[in-house]
Design an enzyme around this catalytic site. Structure first.
Site, PDB file in Angstrom:
ATOM      1  CG  ASP A  25      82.509  73.387 -10.072  1.00  0.00           C
ATOM      2  OD1 ASP A  25      83.375  74.068 -10.677  1.00  0.00           O
ATOM      3  OD2 ASP A  25      82.044  73.714  -8.974  1.00  0.00           O
TER       4      ASP A  25
ATOM      5  CD  GLU B 149      89.666  73.697 -12.554  1.00  0.00           C
ATOM      6  OE1 GLU B 149      88.843  74.589 -12.816  1.00  0.00           O
ATOM      7  OE2 GLU B 149      89.481  72.826 -11.690  1.00  0.00           O
TER       8      GLU B 149
ATOM      9  NE  ARG C 120      86.792  75.247 -11.538  1.00  0.00           N
ATOM     10  CZ  ARG C 120      86.896  75.364 -10.220  1.00  0.00           C
ATOM     11  NH1 ARG C 120      86.109  76.196  -9.567  1.00  0.00           N
ATOM     12  NH2 ARG C 120      87.790  74.660  -9.542  1.00  0.00           N
TER      13      ARG C 120
ATOM     14  CG  ASP D  82      85.369  79.690  -7.605  1.00  0.00           C
ATOM     15  OD1 ASP D  82      84.305  79.556  -8.248  1.00  0.00           O
ATOM     16  OD2 ASP D  82      85.928  78.748  -7.020  1.00  0.00           O
TER      17      ASP D  82
END
Length: 795
Positions: free
Chosen positions: A401, A404, A452, A469
C-alpha cells in the site's frame, strides 16, 4: 521505385507537417538491426523489434545513450528489414511496420502495411524545464491510455500528469490517480509507449491542434510504436514487449474478506468462522495495518505482529490455511521514526537519503517517516528478508500500500537518482523485488502481489492493481468499468475496485449489492472499506447478505471460465474485461462506451450503475445472437434494447454458439474439482461452427504453461441439415496427469425435443426439459478418448 516514392509522398501529406525546421539530415546507416540517422543536433537510433514494434531513440548532441529500460523485456531479433533510398526519403521496411525518413525538411513517419500510422511533428525539443517529443495526430483519432483515470474512455483533449498520486474519495472524475502510464493508444489500433521513468506529462491534444506531446523532466528520449491488426493483437504485441502477466494462484479468483481493518487475531478468526457458518465461499482474508500496531498513526514500519492483539500469529495462519483461507498482510514502504525498526533501518542504511547521505525524514499523515530505498541493494535485501520471514510463517499474499509513494519529496535521493526520477517506477520496482524474492526463495509458489501503484510493464511481476480509495457512492461505482477497461488495454488485466466502495460512511444496501454483483465480472473479488460500514456481506442485513451470497456463489461457479480468462491473459495479454469496440472497431458509437463490456469471449455484462433503476439500455454487439444468462431469452446483435432489471442479478448475456464451463458449488477454490464439470452450450441456428477451450492446471505452481504441466479441454460445434454435432476432447501436456472428467452437458435453446441423441455413435435417452428448452447429456470424458455427440433436431 515509383511505388515507394508515392508511399513516401502520401506519408508526408497524410501525417502532417515536417518537424523541427532547425534539424537537418546528415547521414544514415543500417547495420546489425539498428538504423542510425545523424542529424545536426544528435543521433536517431531506430531498432525494429518485430514486424509490429519499432523503437526510436533520440540522443541529443553531447548526451550518452542510456540503454536501461524499466519496461522492455523483449530482445530485438534480426528480422527481414531493408533500408531503401526512395528519392528524397529513406525507408526502413519490414513486412509490417515501416519507418519513412524524409531528408528535407527532416521528417520521421511510421506506416503499417502501407497505411499511415503516426509521424513526429517537432520530434525531440528541449525546453526550459521539460524535454518533449511531439507527434502529429489525425483529426478523428480517439485516444486512450495514460493509466488509471476517470475521464471517459476517450481521453483526447487532456494533458495528463504522469505522477502517481492517490485521489482519496474520487467519484466520476479523476484527472490523476495512483497508477499512471506513459502510453497512448489510438482508435486506429496503434500504441506509442514512451519508455522513460521520470515524471512528466502526456498531452493528448489539449490545444486541439492535432498534436500529441510527451513531456518529461529528464531521462530517455525513447519510444516504441506498436501496431496490430486487431485490438487483441495490439495488446499481445505490447505485452510481448513489456512482459506477460504470470498466472495468479487459482485462489486469487475467489472471494476475499477485507476491511480497514481487523484489530486482533480474535476478530480475524471470528470473521472467517462467520463466513463458514453462513456458507458464503471464502478464499482469503486481508489484514490491514493493525497487525503491527494498535493505532493508525505511529507504528508504520514495525512490520511484525503485535503480540498483544495477535498472540499466536503462526498458529492463526496455519489454522486459516487448514480451513482453505489464505492470509494476506498489508505492508508499506515507510519506516516511521517512532517504529520499532527505525534504529535498525538507520543502522543498516536501508533508507532514502538527503543530499549529504543522511536518512531523509519528513511528516505525513501516519507520522514522521523515512522511506525504504528499494534501489539500494541494502534496502532491497532488508525489505525482502522481512517478507521472507512472513512467508515462512505461512503468509501467502502481500499487499503493498501507499506505493506511489504517497508522499515522496522531490529533494529526496535514492541510490539510482532523485525522487522525481524514480517516483513513477517505485511501485513497479517494489513489485519486482517481491516477484524476484519469490522466484529465488519460493520457486514452487505463485506470488499474490496486490498494489495500487506501478508503471508500464508492471504486469510481468504478477502485480494485481486496484483503483484506489474510491468513494462509497454511486458516482464511485460508475467510474470503475472505465478504469478497469483502460488498464486492461494497457497490459494490467487485473485492475479492480474495492467492492462496495472504500471512502465514506454511506450505508446503502442497493449500492453495495450492485457493486458486488458487478464484482462477479471484474478480475478480483475483494470487498474492502473503512470500518464505518461493513465491507463483508456477513455483517449486512439478511436480504442484502442473501443477494451478496448469490453473487459470490456465481463467482465460484464461473471458476473454470474465469481461470481460462487468466490463461488467455497469461498467454496473449488479452484483458479479462474488454470494451465493446474490440468487437466493432468501426462503430463510432462504441469508442467512448464502457457501461456494457465483455467478460472474456462470451459473456456480455451490463452493470447497474444508478440507484433505483427498473430498466436500462444494453447494446448487443453485432455478429452474434445473445442469450440472457438467467432466462435464455434471445437478443439480436447490432441493436440497443431496454432490458428489465431485477434485484437478484445484473444483466448478463451469453454469446450464441458459446461453450460455458462451470463448476459445482464449493466453499473455497481448494474444493474445486475440474473432473466434475457443467458445460453449457448455447445453440444458435445461425452459428454453423464454433470452438472454445478450457485451460486447467494445478492452480499453484509457477510456469505450468511453459513447463507443459497443463491440459486443455477443446469444444467444437457444427450445425448443418438439422444435425447438431458437439465434440469434446482433452489435450494433455507431457507433465500433467489428467483424470477422466464427469461432464454434464446442458444444451440450451432447443425449442422441440430432438428426434435422437447419439454419443460416439450410440443412441441414448434424451433428457429434454420442455419448460427450459434444454437437454442434459451426462457422460465421462476420458483424456485419451474424444466424445462426439450428434443431435438430430426437429424442424
Amino acid at each position: 521505385m515509383k511505388h515507394y516514392i508515392l508511399i513516401a509522398f502520401l506519408l508526408t501529406i497524410t501525417l502532417g507537417f515536417s518537424q523541427n525546421h532547425n534539424r537537418t539530415f546528415q547521414s544514415i546507416a543500417y547495420k546489425n538491426n539498428v538504423l542510425k540517422i545523424k542529424v545536426n543536433d544528435g543521433v536517431y537510433k531506430i531498432t525494429p523489434f518485430s514486424e509490429h514494434i519499432m523503437e526510436t531513440t533520440f540522443i541529443p548532441e553531447g548526451e550518452v545513450y542510456n540503454a536501461q529500460s524499466h519496461a522492455v523485456v523483449l530482445e530485438p531479433k534480426p528480422i527481414q528489414a531493408k533500408l531503401l533510398n526512395v528519392g528524397e526519403s529513406y525507408q526502413l521496411r519490414t513486412e509490417g511496420i515501416t519507418v519513412n525518413i524524409q531528408k528535407q525538411p527532416f521528417q520521421i513517419a511510421y506506416s503499417y502495411k502501407g497505411k499511415p500510422v503516426i509521424s513526429e511533428k517537432k520530434g525531440y525539443v528541449k525546453n526550459d524545464s521539460l524535454e518533449t517529443i511531439q507527434f502529429n495526430l489525425t483529426k478523428d483519432e480517439v485516444l486512450y491510455g495514460g493509466g488509471a483515470r476517470a475521464l471517459g474512455m476517450n481521453r483526447r483533449g487532456h494533458r495528463l500528469e504522469l505522477y502517481n498520486r492517490a485521489h482519496y474519495g474520487y467519484e466520476t472524475h479523476s484527472e490523476l490517480m495512483n497508477y499512471t502510464m506513459p502510453i497512448v493508444m489510438s482508435s486506429n489500433t496503434y500504441m506509442v509507449h514512451f519508455d522513460n521513468a521520470p515524471i512528466g506529462f502526456l498531452d493528448l491534444d489539449s490545444n486541439k491542434d492535432n498534436t500529441l506531446t510527451y513531456e518529461t523532466i529528464s531521462g530517455r528520449k525513447t519510444y516504441q510504436v506498436i501496431v496490430g491488426d486487431t485490438w487483441t493483437n495490439l495488446i499481445d504485441n505490447y505485452t510481448d514487449l513489456t512482459g506477460k502477466q504470470p498466472l495468479p494462484p487459482r485462489w486469487a479468483l475467489g472471494n476475499f474478506s477485507s476491511r480497514f481493518g481487523y484489530h486482533s487475531q480474535k476478530e480475524v478468526e471470528a470473521t472467517v468462522q462467520k463466513f463458514r457458518d453462513e456458507q458464503i465461499p471464502l478464499d482469503a482474508i486481508i489484514i490491514d495495518i493493525f497487525w503491527f500496531g494498535k493505532d493508525i498513526q505511529g507504528h508504520m514500519g514495525n512490520l511484525e505482529f503485535l503480540k498483544d492483539s495477535f498472540p499466536n500469529p503462526t498458529q492463526m495462519i496455519k489454522n486459516l490455511k487448514s480451513d482453505h483461507v489464505n492470509t494476506i498482510l498489508v505492508s508499506e514502504p515507510f519506516v516511521l521514526t517512532t517504529s520499532k525498526r527505525w534504529e535498525e533501518a538507520v543502522e543498516k542504511e536501508v533508507l532514502a537519503t538527503d543530499s549529504v547521505g543522511k536518512p531523509f525524514t519528513y511528516d505525513f499523515y501516519f507520522g514522521n517517516t523515512g522511506l525504504i530505498d528499494i534501489y539500494n541493494p541494502k534496502g532491497k535485501t532488508w525489505f525482502w528478508d522481512i517478507y521472507k520471514g512472513l512467508a515462512d510463517m505461512g503468509v501467502t499474499g502481500i499487499w503493498g500500500d501507499l506505493g506511489e509513494p504517497e508522499v515522496h519529496p522531490s529533494d529526496l535521493f535514492h541510490a539510482t537518482g532523485t525522487a522525481d526520477e524514480v517516483h513513477n517506477t517505485y511501485g513497479h520496482d517494489w513489485a519486482r523485488l517481491i516477484a524476484e524474492g519469490y522466484k529465488a526463495d519460493f520457486p514452487n509458489q505463485r506470488p499474490f502481489i496486490l498494489m495500487r501503484a506501478g508503471y508500464s510493464g508492471s504486469q510481468r511481476f504478477g502485480m494485481i492493481p486496484w483503483s484506489g480509495d474510491v468513494n462509497r457512492t454511486w458516482g464511485g461505482l460508475q467510474s470503475q468499468p472505465e478504469i478497469a477497461l483502460q488498464m486492461g488495454m494497457q497490459g494490467l488485466g487485473y485492475m479492480h475496485s474495492d467492492l462496495g466502495g472504500f471512502a465514506g460512511n454511506l450505508q446503502d444496501p442497493e449500492l453495495y449489492t450492485r457493486w458486488l454483483q458487478y464484482g462477479v465480472f471484474q478480475p478480483i473479488y475483494r470487498p474492502h472499506a473503512q470500518e464505518d460500514v461493513p465491507a463483508e456481506p456477513i455483517f449486512w442485513d439478511e436480504h442484502t447478505k442473501a443477494l451478496a451470497k448469490k453473487a459470490i456463489e456465481l463467482r465460484y461457479k464461473l471458476l473454470p471460465y474465469n481461470y481460462h480468462l487468466s490463461f488467455q491473459n497469461h498467454k496473449n495479454g488479452t484483458p479479462l474485461m474488454r470494451p465493446l469496440f474490440f468487437e466493432e472497431s468501426d462503430n463510432q458509437n462504441l469508442v467512448d462506451y464502457s457501461v456494457t463490456y465483455l467478460w472474456g469471449d462470451d459473456l456480455l455484462i451490463s452493470p447497474v450503475l444508478k440507484a433505483g433503476q427498473t430498466s436500462q439500455e444494453v447494446y448487443f454487439p453485432k455478429g452474434s445472437n445473445w442469450f440472457d444468462f438467467y432466462t435464455d431469452a434471445i437478443f439480436k446483435g447490432g441493436i440497443t434494447k431496454t432490458v428489465a432489471l431485477n434485484t437478484a442479478s445484473i444483466p448478463t448475456f451469453v454469446r450464441g454458439g458459446a461453450f460455458l464451463s462451470m463448476a459445482k458449488p464449493m466453499q473455497s477454490t481448494a474444493e474445486y474439482d475440474a473432473t466434475n464439470l457443467e458445460v453449457h452450450y448455447y445453440f444458435d441456428a445461425e452459428v454453423e461452427q464454433s470452438d472454445r477451450e478450457m485451460y486447467n492446471d494445478n492452480g499453484v505452481a509457477p510456469n505450468t504453461y511453459k513447463g507443459d504441466a497443463y491440459e486443455i479441454v477443446k469444444f467444437e460445434s457444427a450445425f448443418k441439415n438439422d444435425i447438431l454435432k458437439l465434440s469434446l476432447k482433452t489435450e494433455v501436456m507431457t507433465n500433467y496427469d489428467s483424470k477422466t472428467k464427469n461432464v454434464e452437458l446442458i444444451v440450451h435453446n432447443l425449442q422441440k425435443q430432438p428426434r435422437y441423441l447419439k454419443i460416439n455413435g450410440k443412441k441414448v435417452k434424451i433428457n429434454w426439459d420442455a419448460n427450459l428448452k434444454t437437454i442434459v447429456v451426462p457422460f465421462d470424458l476420458d483424456p485419451t478418448q474424444p466424445i462426439e455427440i450428434k443431435i438430430k433436431l426437429k424442424k
